[in-house]
Design a protein around this motif. Structure first.
Motif, mmCIF file in Angstrom:
data_model
loop_
_atom_site.group_PDB
_atom_site.id
_atom_site.type_symbol
_atom_site.label_atom_id
_atom_site.label_comp_id
_atom_site.label_asym_id
_atom_site.label_seq_id
_atom_site.Cartn_x
_atom_site.Cartn_y
_atom_site.Cartn_z
ATOM 1 N N GLY A 1 4.754 -14.148 11.034
ATOM 2 C CA GLY A 1 3.238 -13.330 10.937
ATOM 3 C C GLY A 1 2.181 -14.302 10.554
ATOM 4 N N ALA A 2 1.199 -13.739 10.720
ATOM 5 C CA ALA A 2 -0.143 -14.530 10.082
ATOM 6 C C ALA A 2 -0.288 -14.332 8.473
ATOM 7 N N GLU A 3 0.289 -13.094 8.026
ATOM 8 C CA GLU A 3 -0.028 -12.735 6.776
ATOM 9 C C GLU A 3 0.741 -13.580 5.794
ATOM 10 N N SER A 4 0.270 -13.445 4.538
ATOM 11 C CA SER A 4 1.085 -14.457 3.575
ATOM 12 C C SER A 4 2.465 -13.740 3.365
ATOM 13 N N LEU A 5 3.468 -14.765 3.025
ATOM 14 C CA LEU A 5 4.907 -14.218 2.468
ATOM 15 C C LEU A 5 4.757 -13.990 1.132
ATOM 16 N N ARG A 6 3.349 -14.206 0.299
ATOM 17 C CA ARG A 6 3.573 -14.005 -0.966
ATOM 18 C C ARG A 6 2.810 -12.770 -1.350
ATOM 19 N N ALA A 7 2.503 -11.901 -0.626
ATOM 20 C CA ALA A 7 1.657 -10.866 -1.231
ATOM 21 C C ALA A 7 2.652 -9.574 -1.130
ATOM 22 N N PRO A 8 3.498 -9.177 -0.459
ATOM 23 C CA PRO A 8 4.350 -7.945 -0.395
ATOM 24 C C PRO A 8 5.647 -7.922 -1.224
ATOM 25 N N ILE A 9 6.204 -6.802 -1.537
ATOM 26 C CA ILE A 9 7.488 -6.843 -2.143
ATOM 27 C C ILE A 9 8.457 -6.256 -1.038
ATOM 28 N N TRP A 10 9.439 -6.424 -0.982
ATOM 29 C CA TRP A 10 10.418 -5.972 0.238
ATOM 30 C C TRP A 10 11.417 -5.063 -0.427
ATOM 31 N N MET B 1 12.089 -1.944 4.115
ATOM 32 C CA MET B 1 10.899 -1.409 3.491
ATOM 33 C C MET B 1 10.115 -2.390 2.877
ATOM 34 N N GLN B 2 8.621 -2.432 3.376
ATOM 35 C CA GLN B 2 7.585 -3.304 2.834
ATOM 36 C C GLN B 2 6.844 -2.556 1.876
ATOM 37 N N PHE B 3 6.455 -3.140 0.799
ATOM 38 C CA PHE B 3 5.589 -2.425 0.070
ATOM 39 C C PHE B 3 4.430 -3.265 0.009
ATOM 40 N N PRO B 4 3.090 -2.776 -0.271
ATOM 41 C CA PRO B 4 1.753 -3.414 0.028
ATOM 42 C C PRO B 4 1.486 -4.508 -1.144
ATOM 43 N N ALA B 5 0.534 -5.419 -0.770
ATOM 44 C CA ALA B 5 0.231 -6.289 -1.835
ATOM 45 C C ALA B 5 -0.482 -5.550 -2.858
ATOM 46 N N GLU B 6 -0.323 -6.001 -4.042
ATOM 47 C CA GLU B 6 -0.825 -5.448 -5.346
ATOM 48 C C GLU B 6 -0.061 -4.004 -5.285
ATOM 49 N N ALA B 7 1.139 -3.976 -5.123
ATOM 50 C CA ALA B 7 1.736 -2.775 -5.018
ATOM 51 C C ALA B 7 1.411 -1.934 -6.283
ATOM 52 N N ASP B 8 1.397 -0.638 -6.549
ATOM 53 C CA ASP B 8 1.413 0.288 -7.675
ATOM 54 C C ASP B 8 2.994 0.346 -7.910
ATOM 55 N N GLY B 9 2.950 -0.078 -9.195
ATOM 56 C CA GLY B 9 4.363 0.032 -9.628
ATOM 57 C C GLY B 9 5.122 1.438 -9.857
ATOM 58 N N VAL B 10 4.390 2.148 -10.089
ATOM 59 C CA VAL B 10 4.695 3.773 -10.272
ATOM 60 C C VAL B 10 5.117 4.061 -9.022
ATOM 61 N N ARG B 11 4.452 3.905 -7.993
ATOM 62 C CA ARG B 11 4.911 4.423 -6.606
ATOM 63 C C ARG B 11 5.912 3.588 -6.050
ATOM 64 N N VAL B 12 6.276 2.428 -6.377
ATOM 65 C CA VAL B 12 7.535 1.591 -5.982
ATOM 66 C C VAL B 12 8.596 2.153 -6.459
ATOM 67 N N ARG B 13 8.465 2.514 -7.957
ATOM 68 C CA ARG B 13 9.526 2.933 -8.662
ATOM 69 C C ARG B 13 10.019 4.315 -8.240
ATOM 70 N N LYS B 14 9.155 5.317 -7.705
ATOM 71 C CA LYS B 14 9.408 6.426 -7.168
ATOM 72 C C LYS B 14 10.055 6.580 -5.867
ATOM 73 N N ASP B 15 9.499 5.438 -4.891
ATOM 74 C CA ASP B 15 10.259 5.474 -3.805
ATOM 75 C C ASP B 15 11.625 5.116 -4.079
ATOM 76 N N LEU B 16 12.194 3.886 -4.861
ATOM 77 C CA LEU B 16 13.327 3.553 -5.231
ATOM 78 C C LEU B 16 14.211 4.810 -5.777
ATOM 79 N N SER B 17 13.777 5.283 -6.459
ATOM 80 C CA SER B 17 14.324 6.334 -7.223
ATOM 81 C C SER B 17 14.584 7.662 -6.126
ATOM 82 N N LYS B 18 13.917 7.709 -5.149
ATOM 83 C CA LYS B 18 14.054 8.603 -4.060
ATOM 84 C C LYS B 18 15.470 8.356 -3.246
ATOM 85 N N LEU B 19 15.423 6.715 -2.689
ATOM 86 C CA LEU B 19 16.193 6.357 -1.843
ATOM 87 C C LEU B 19 17.680 6.372 -2.792
ATOM 88 N N LEU B 20 17.530 5.990 -3.893
ATOM 89 C CA LEU B 20 18.941 5.994 -4.555
ATOM 90 C C LEU B 20 19.356 7.541 -4.801
#
Length: 207
Positions: A163-172, A182-201
């Motif tokens: 893709g054209a977008e940078s590899l350095r922006a997201p968290i996967w 799953m792909q999290f956006p650039a400058e991802a909100d840490g609280v919302r990443v944690r909540k997604d992970l908790s929900k999946l677990l």
């Protein structure tokens, strides 16, 4: 006068049906979990995610397609992390502030999982040969740090053709079956990443 002997009846065969039913009852939740997991359109409305689901999911490449080495030069196979949920980030070894922030979000999201902490791993793909600063090594102990070529990472992280977008922006996020899901956006909100992970677990019967 002797009484003729009556031939004994063979013991009645026991039905296997109760055993089959017990087996099916035990298997049903596992099958249902897999079916629902691979059909996110069936998830309830309140299960909406912060991260974007990757469709179709992409399997972790074999070493011949994604050659990885540890910081001490040993080969590393990403598929060795099967069985865990894996938070992934990519950047250069110098690790500027934006890189450190991703590693921080991944570390805190991982550390906050309580009894599920052992179900999660973290990987940082380093796309150059420069040394990693000591302060980064110290701050993010526990992160699997491996060197990788950006051109080999793109098909896995961004899909066929890259893709054209940078590899350095997201968290996967990679699931325990070894699929990037799953792909999290650039400058991802840490609280919302944690909540997604908790929900999946919480909901997952794998990993």
């Amino acid at each position: 006068m002797t009484t003729p002997s009556v031939p004994s009846r063979p013991p009645a065969k026991r039905s296997l049906m109760p055993l089959v039913l017990v087996f099916l009852c035990a298997l049903a939740p596992i099958v249902a979990a897999f079916v629902v997991y691979y059909n996110p359109q069936w998830w309830p409305e309140d299960s909406s995610n912060y991260g974007a689901l990757i469709q179709p999911q992409r399997a972790a490449p074999a070493p011949d397609a994604l050659a990885l080495t540890t910081l001490d030069g040993q080969p590393f196979d990403l598929r060795s992390l099967r069985g865990k949920w894996v938070l992934i980030s990519t950047d250069q070894a110098a690790c500027p502030e934006s890189c450190a922030r991703k590693l921080f979000v991944a570390r805190n999201s991982h550390a906050s999982q309580g009894k599920n902490v052992d179900r999660v791993a973290r990987v940082w793909f380093i796309t150059d040969d420069a040394p990693v600063p000591d302060k980064v090594l110290e701050a993010y102990k526990g992160t699997v740090m491996v060197r990788a070529r950006a051109d080999q990472l793109r098909p896995f992280l961004q899909g066929p053709g890259g893709g054209a977008e940078s590899l350095r922006a997201p968290i996967w996020l990679m699931d325990p079956l070894g699929n990037l899901m799953m792909q999290f956006p650039a400058e991802a909100d840490g609280v919302r990443v944690r909540k997604d992970l908790s929900k999946l677990l919480y909901h997952s019967r794998i990993g």
